[in-house]
Motif scaffolding. Sequence first.
Motif, PDB file in Angstrom:
ATOM      1  N   VAL A 207       6.599   5.487  -3.150  1.00 34.44           N
ATOM      2  CA  VAL A 207       6.210   4.593  -2.072  1.00 34.44           C
ATOM      3  C   VAL A 207       7.415   4.363  -1.163  1.00 34.44           C
ATOM      4  CG1 VAL A 207       5.316   2.312  -1.510  1.00 34.44           C
ATOM      5  CG2 VAL A 207       4.585   3.453  -3.615  1.00 34.44           C
ATOM      6  N   ALA A 209       9.196   1.865   0.995  1.00 37.61           N
ATOM      7  CA  ALA A 209       9.134   0.405   1.053  1.00 37.61           C
ATOM      8  C   ALA A 209      10.128  -0.206   2.028  1.00 37.61           C
ATOM      9  CB  ALA A 209       9.369  -0.175  -0.342  1.00 37.61           C
ATOM     10  N   GLY A 227      10.144   3.359  -3.831  1.00 41.69           N
ATOM     11  CA  GLY A 227       9.721   2.517  -4.935  1.00 41.69           C
ATOM     12  C   GLY A 227       8.709   3.212  -5.821  1.00 41.69           C
ATOM     13  N   LEU A 235       6.446  -3.271  -7.954  1.00 38.73           N
ATOM     14  CA  LEU A 235       7.097  -2.165  -7.256  1.00 38.73           C
ATOM     15  C   LEU A 235       8.604  -2.272  -7.462  1.00 38.73           C
ATOM     16  CD1 LEU A 235       6.620   0.289  -5.391  1.00 38.73           C
ATOM     17  CD2 LEU A 235       7.071  -1.244  -3.452  1.00 38.73           C
ATOM     18  N   SER A 237      12.533  -0.795  -7.079  1.00 39.76           N
ATOM     19  CA  SER A 237      13.384   0.039  -6.235  1.00 39.76           C
ATOM     20  C   SER A 237      13.997   1.149  -7.076  1.00 39.76           C
ATOM     21  CB  SER A 237      14.498  -0.821  -5.622  1.00 39.76           C
ATOM     22  OG  SER A 237      15.446  -0.022  -4.958  1.00 39.76           O
ATOM     23  N   HIS A 266       6.775  -9.048   1.622  1.00 41.08           N
ATOM     24  CA  HIS A 266       7.228  -7.806   0.999  1.00 41.08           C
ATOM     25  C   HIS A 266       7.409  -7.992  -0.502  1.00 41.08           C
ATOM     26  CE1 HIS A 266       9.852  -4.286   0.260  1.00 41.08           C
ATOM     27  NE2 HIS A 266       9.268  -3.779   1.325  1.00 41.08           N
ATOM     28  N   TRP A 268       9.677  -6.916  -2.369  1.00 43.35           N
ATOM     29  CA  TRP A 268      11.077  -7.126  -2.709  1.00 43.35           C
ATOM     30  C   TRP A 268      11.595  -8.358  -1.978  1.00 43.35           C
ATOM     31  CZ3 TRP A 268      12.600  -1.323  -1.755  1.00 43.35           C
ATOM     32  CH2 TRP A 268      12.003  -0.535  -2.769  1.00 43.35           C
ATOM     33  N   THR A 279      16.108  -5.156  -7.108  1.00 38.02           N
ATOM     34  CA  THR A 279      15.730  -4.735  -5.772  1.00 38.02           C
ATOM     35  C   THR A 279      16.969  -4.682  -4.909  1.00 38.02           C
ATOM     36  OG1 THR A 279      15.341  -6.994  -5.046  1.00 38.02           O
ATOM     37  CG2 THR A 279      13.460  -5.825  -5.971  1.00 38.02           C
ATOM     38  N   ARG A 300       5.673  -2.320   4.991  1.00 33.65           N
ATOM     39  CA  ARG A 300       4.496  -2.448   4.137  1.00 33.65           C
ATOM     40  C   ARG A 300       4.413  -1.203   3.247  1.00 33.65           C
ATOM     41  NH1 ARG A 300       2.229  -3.314   9.045  1.00 33.65           N
ATOM     42  NH2 ARG A 300       0.912  -1.466   8.815  1.00 33.65           N
ATOM     43  N   PRO A 301       4.250  -1.348   1.956  1.00 31.14           N
ATOM     44  CA  PRO A 301       4.274  -0.197   1.037  1.00 31.14           C
ATOM     45  C   PRO A 301       2.976   0.590   1.081  1.00 31.14           C
ATOM     46  CG  PRO A 301       3.913  -2.215  -0.192  1.00 31.14           C
ATOM     47  CD  PRO A 301       4.135  -2.636   1.234  1.00 31.14           C
TER      48      PRO A 301
END
Length: 357
Positions: A207, A209, A227, A235, A237, A266, A268, A279, A300-301
């Motif tokens: 992902v 992120a 991520g 999620l 890192s 978010h 993170w 993160t 946005r993931p």
Amino acid sequence: MQLPVMPPVKPMLAKPGSEIPPDHVYEPKWDGFRAIVFRDGDEVVIGSRNEKPLTRYFPEVVEAIRSAFPDRAVVDGEVVVADPDGNRLDFEALQQRVHPADSRVRLLAEQTPASFVAFDLLALGDDDLTQRPFAERRALLEEALPADHPSVHVTPATTDEAEAARWFEAFEGAGLDGLVAKKPDLRYQPDKRVMTKVKHVRTADCVVAGYRVHKSGPDALGSLLLGLYDDSGTLQSVGVCGSFTMARRRELLAEMQDLVTTFEEHPWSWAAHEAGERTPRKNETSRWNAGKDLSFVPLRPERVVEVRYDYMEGDRFRHTTQLQRWRPDRDPRSCTYDQLERPVRFDLTDVLTHGRV
């Protein structure tokens, strides 16, 4: 200090290869700090790859060199740190050893002691060996260093290609990251890519992120932050993706703008970080480059990218990954750790006890 090869010396380098080349001498590729060690009696200098001395950061290695090396010698190798159980290399702990405070250096020398793994001999006594073939230098190295020292080791080596292939698969479980192949008649050539390194290459869908801007200015993207979802659905890192052309960096920056969000929305968020989640840190700066800003722009993931990586260190990619392709067909929630290939555990002690050529 008066040696036939004097510091600083840039180490001989390796170019990447996709397969194990035939008719070479094969060694495991260590994951540590490359270092050329110069000893002349009590004087010891540990030179890094960029020719800056590492000596003050590893006092226990200096003492080990004085006890294990010949009185006058120049040796190429790697400074490494093992995990607390001594089973696997720990590069993160090794990085922590580079600290400006002498008291901290001394404490870490006791808590996370380093070792030296030797793989080439550049000088012995009054003899400059750099123009002799590697096979001869290797034989002299084995004679010059003890086989059973607890902190100074000679790297395993083999001329058997099948054995090298087995090492390539097995030794990764001890934290090593591939093989180095050297021609038996190779002369030592500082700063030249005349060896071959074969590393593990894998891909993963991650992902996207966030991103960091490029050091050249705010109109170009520096790296994408990646991520993966863990078993709890968080999620995590896992690293970054980089190495783009400047034109592509500007294109990527424009492409990412529709995904820019706030930190409050978010995964993170800084509150999550303060709770202990691993993160990126807000307004963080690099320990190794005080001027390097590690803050990032949250996204946005929603986008998935396939990246190429060599191996994991813990729950993160050990090195910067390389973009393979975008994956619009993948649901970001499907990007989990389960897709990653995990090497079989292998004891670092067993690596070091393999025979000499």
